[in-house]
Motif scaffolding. Structure first.
Motif, PDB file in Angstrom:
ATOM      1  N   ALA A  65       6.840  11.003  12.307  1.00 12.35           N
ATOM      2  CA  ALA A  65       7.758  11.250  11.273  1.00 12.35           C
ATOM      3  C   ALA A  65       7.831  10.512  10.444  1.00 12.35           C
ATOM      4  O   ALA A  65       8.000  10.465   9.191  1.00 12.35           O
ATOM      5  N   VAL A  66       8.321   8.996  10.729  1.00 14.20           N
ATOM      6  CA  VAL A  66       8.681   7.968   9.989  1.00 14.20           C
ATOM      7  C   VAL A  66       7.284   7.551   9.271  1.00 14.20           C
ATOM      8  O   VAL A  66       7.363   7.531   8.148  1.00 14.20           O
ATOM      9  N   ARG A  67       6.327   7.665   9.919  1.00 14.90           N
ATOM     10  CA  ARG A  67       4.897   7.126   9.538  1.00 14.90           C
ATOM     11  C   ARG A  67       4.639   8.286   8.301  1.00 14.90           C
ATOM     12  O   ARG A  67       3.956   7.666   7.331  1.00 14.90           O
ATOM     13  N   GLU A  68       4.568   9.522   8.624  1.00 11.12           N
ATOM     14  CA  GLU A  68       4.565  10.479   7.732  1.00 11.12           C
ATOM     15  C   GLU A  68       5.330   9.910   6.372  1.00 11.12           C
ATOM     16  O   GLU A  68       4.626  10.229   5.114  1.00 11.12           O
ATOM     17  N   VAL A  69       6.509   9.715   6.373  1.00 16.37           N
ATOM     18  CA  VAL A  69       7.296   9.356   5.094  1.00 16.37           C
ATOM     19  C   VAL A  69       6.649   8.297   4.363  1.00 16.37           C
ATOM     20  O   VAL A  69       6.277   8.204   3.216  1.00 16.37           O
ATOM     21  N   VAL A  70       6.249   7.155   5.366  1.00 17.30           N
ATOM     22  CA  VAL A  70       5.752   6.066   4.850  1.00 17.30           C
ATOM     23  C   VAL A  70       4.416   6.348   4.046  1.00 17.30           C
ATOM     24  O   VAL A  70       4.017   5.952   3.041  1.00 17.30           O
ATOM     25  N   HIS A  71       3.549   7.517   4.632  1.00 18.32           N
ATOM     26  CA  HIS A  71       2.145   7.694   4.098  1.00 18.32           C
ATOM     27  C   HIS A  71       2.671   8.284   2.664  1.00 18.32           C
ATOM     28  O   HIS A  71       1.921   8.133   1.691  1.00 18.32           O
ATOM     29  N   GLY A  72       3.680   9.204   2.520  1.00 17.81           N
ATOM     30  CA  GLY A  72       3.847   9.726   1.267  1.00 17.81           C
ATOM     31  C   GLY A  72       4.423   8.547   0.165  1.00 17.81           C
ATOM     32  O   GLY A  72       3.938   8.777  -1.021  1.00 17.81           O
ATOM     33  N   ILE A  73       5.120   7.607   0.585  1.00 16.71           N
ATOM     34  CA  ILE A  73       5.133   6.630  -0.327  1.00 16.71           C
ATOM     35  C   ILE A  73       4.294   5.813  -0.671  1.00 16.71           C
ATOM     36  O   ILE A  73       4.014   5.271  -1.893  1.00 16.71           O
ATOM     37  N   PHE A  74       3.157   5.583   0.119  1.00 12.86           N
ATOM     38  CA  PHE A  74       1.868   5.025  -0.071  1.00 12.86           C
ATOM     39  C   PHE A  74       0.934   5.852  -1.181  1.00 12.86           C
ATOM     40  O   PHE A  74       0.564   5.438  -2.022  1.00 12.86           O
ATOM     41  N   SER A  75       1.043   7.328  -0.941  1.00 17.37           N
ATOM     42  CA  SER A  75       0.290   8.253  -1.900  1.00 17.37           C
ATOM     43  C   SER A  75       0.771   8.348  -3.112  1.00 17.37           C
ATOM     44  O   SER A  75       0.032   8.237  -3.915  1.00 17.37           O
ATOM     45  N   LYS A  76       2.221   8.169  -3.376  1.00 15.92           N
ATOM     46  CA  LYS A  76       2.789   7.983  -4.624  1.00 15.92           C
ATOM     47  C   LYS A  76       2.176   6.788  -5.537  1.00 15.92           C
ATOM     48  O   LYS A  76       1.965   6.901  -6.436  1.00 15.92           O
ATOM     49  N   ALA A  77       2.448   5.481  -4.612  1.00 13.01           N
ATOM     50  CA  ALA A  77       1.795   4.326  -5.311  1.00 13.01           C
ATOM     51  C   ALA A  77       0.443   4.263  -5.505  1.00 13.01           C
ATOM     52  O   ALA A  77       0.098   3.682  -6.675  1.00 13.01           O
ATOM     53  N   ASN A  78      -0.180   4.981  -4.773  1.00 13.33           N
ATOM     54  CA  ASN A  78      -1.676   4.981  -4.874  1.00 13.33           C
ATOM     55  C   ASN A  78      -2.236   5.651  -6.057  1.00 13.33           C
ATOM     56  O   ASN A  78      -2.950   5.357  -6.680  1.00 13.33           O
ATOM     57  N   THR A  79      -1.532   6.833  -6.192  1.00 14.65           N
ATOM     58  CA  THR A  79      -1.823   7.591  -7.521  1.00 14.65           C
ATOM     59  C   THR A  79      -1.507   7.009  -8.779  1.00 14.65           C
ATOM     60  O   THR A  79      -2.168   7.041  -9.611  1.00 14.65           O
ATOM     61  N   ALA A  80      -0.397   6.106  -8.745  1.00 10.70           N
ATOM     62  CA  ALA A  80      -0.067   5.322 -10.002  1.00 10.70           C
ATOM     63  C   ALA A  80      -0.977   4.345 -10.036  1.00 10.70           C
ATOM     64  O   ALA A  80      -1.472   4.012 -11.177  1.00 10.70           O
ATOM     65  N   ALA A  81      -1.328   3.598  -9.016  1.00  6.18           N
ATOM     66  CA  ALA A  81      -2.471   2.629  -9.148  1.00  6.18           C
ATOM     67  C   ALA A  81      -3.974   3.150  -9.489  1.00  6.18           C
ATOM     68  O   ALA A  81      -4.495   2.313 -10.547  1.00  6.18           O
TER      69      ALA A  81
END
Length: 224
Positions: A65-81
Motif C-alpha cells: 500500500a505504501v509502495r502504491e502511493v509512492v508509485h503515484g508520486i512518481f507518476s505525477k512527477a514523471n508526467t511533469a518531466a
C-alpha cells in the motif's frame, strides 16, 4: 603487491563494477531474506564517510500500500518531466521504463543527516556537502554488493521529495538522497537500458581525463 587481492578476487570486484545496472524491470516476487538485506545494508553502512560521521539512514519499504502511493508520486512527477520534452524525444521518453516501485518486493529510501554532530564536523567546514557525498558512497557500496549477490537495484530520481518525506514520516532535518527498488531479477542486461534504447551513449574515458590543469578539449568528442 602484498596488499593486493588475488587475481580472482580483483576480477570479481571489477566484474561487479562493470556489470552493475540500474534495474527497472524483471524483478521477481521473492522478497530478499532478512540476512541478505542486512548484508547489503551493512555494506552501505561501511562506506567511507567524511569525519566518520556515517550520516546515512535507511528506510525499508515493503508494504504494498505504501509502495502504491509512492508509485503515484512518481507518476505525477514523471508526467511533469515528460512535458519538458517535445516531438520524438517526448515519445521516446514516454516509452522508457523508469522505475520498478511496484514490481520490486522491497524498496529502500536512503536519507542523510547532514547536520549530525558525529565526526565533530571534521572535513565539513569548507565542503559541508561532503555529508551528502558520504551517503552517495553508501548507496554505491550497496549497489555493488547487491550485484555480487545477484540482486537488482534501481534508483528512482523522478519523484517529489516533499511528498515522499511526508508519506514516510521523514523528519525535516533529514535529506532524501535516493529512493531505490531492490529485489532478485530474472537477468541483468548486457548494457545499460538508456544506452540500449538509444537515449544516450557512454563517453570515452579519455575524453574526461586531464592532467595538472583542467581541460575540456576532448569533452563530447570522440577522442579515441
Amino acid at each position: 603487491m602484498s596488499n593486493a587481492f588475488s587475481e580472482s578476487e580483483r576480477n570479481a570486484v571489477y566484474r561487479a563494477i562493470a556489470t552493475r545496472r540500474d534495474v527497472r524491470r524483471g524483478y521477481t516476487a521473492q522478497p530478499l531474506p532478512d540476512e541478505l538485506l542486512e548484508r547489503l545494508l551493512s555494506a552501505a553502512h561501511s562506506a567511507p564517510s567524511v569525519g566518520l560521521m556515517q550520516p546515512s539512514r535507511f528506510i525499508v519499504v515493503r508494504d504494498p500500500a505504501v509502495r502504491e502511493v509512492v508509485h503515484g508520486i512518481f507518476s505525477k512527477a514523471n508526467t511533469a518531466a515528460a512535458a519538458t520534452y517535445s516531438g520524438e524525444q517526448r515519445q521516446h521518453y514516454s516509452d522508457l521504463k523508469l522505475e520498478g516501485i511496484r514490481e520490486a518486493p522491497q524498496n529502500l529510501c536512503v536519507v542523510c543527516d547532514a547536520n549530525s554532530e558525529r565526526g565533530h564536523k571534521l572535513g565539513r567546514q569548507t565542503m559541508p556537502e561532503t555529508s551528502l557525498y558520504s551517503t552517495v558512497c553508501a548507496i554505491q557500496n550497496l549497489w555493488l554488493a547487491a550485484r555480487a549477490e545477484g540482486v537488482g537495484v534501481g534508483w528512482v530520481s523522478i519523484i517529489d521529495p516533499e511528498r515522499l518525506q511526508e508519506l514516510l514520516g521523514i523528519p525535516q532535518h533529514l535529506v532524501i538522497v535516493a529512493y531505490l527498488c531492490i529485489g532478485y531479477v530474472d537477468h541483468f542486461a548486457a548494457e545499460p537500458d538508456l544506452e540500449r534504447h538509444g537515449w544516450e551513449t557512454r563517453t570515452q574515458l579519455r575524453s574526461v581525463i586531464s592532467y595538472d590543469r583542467y581541460s575540456d578539449a576532448c569533452s563530447g568528442a570522440d577522442c579515441s
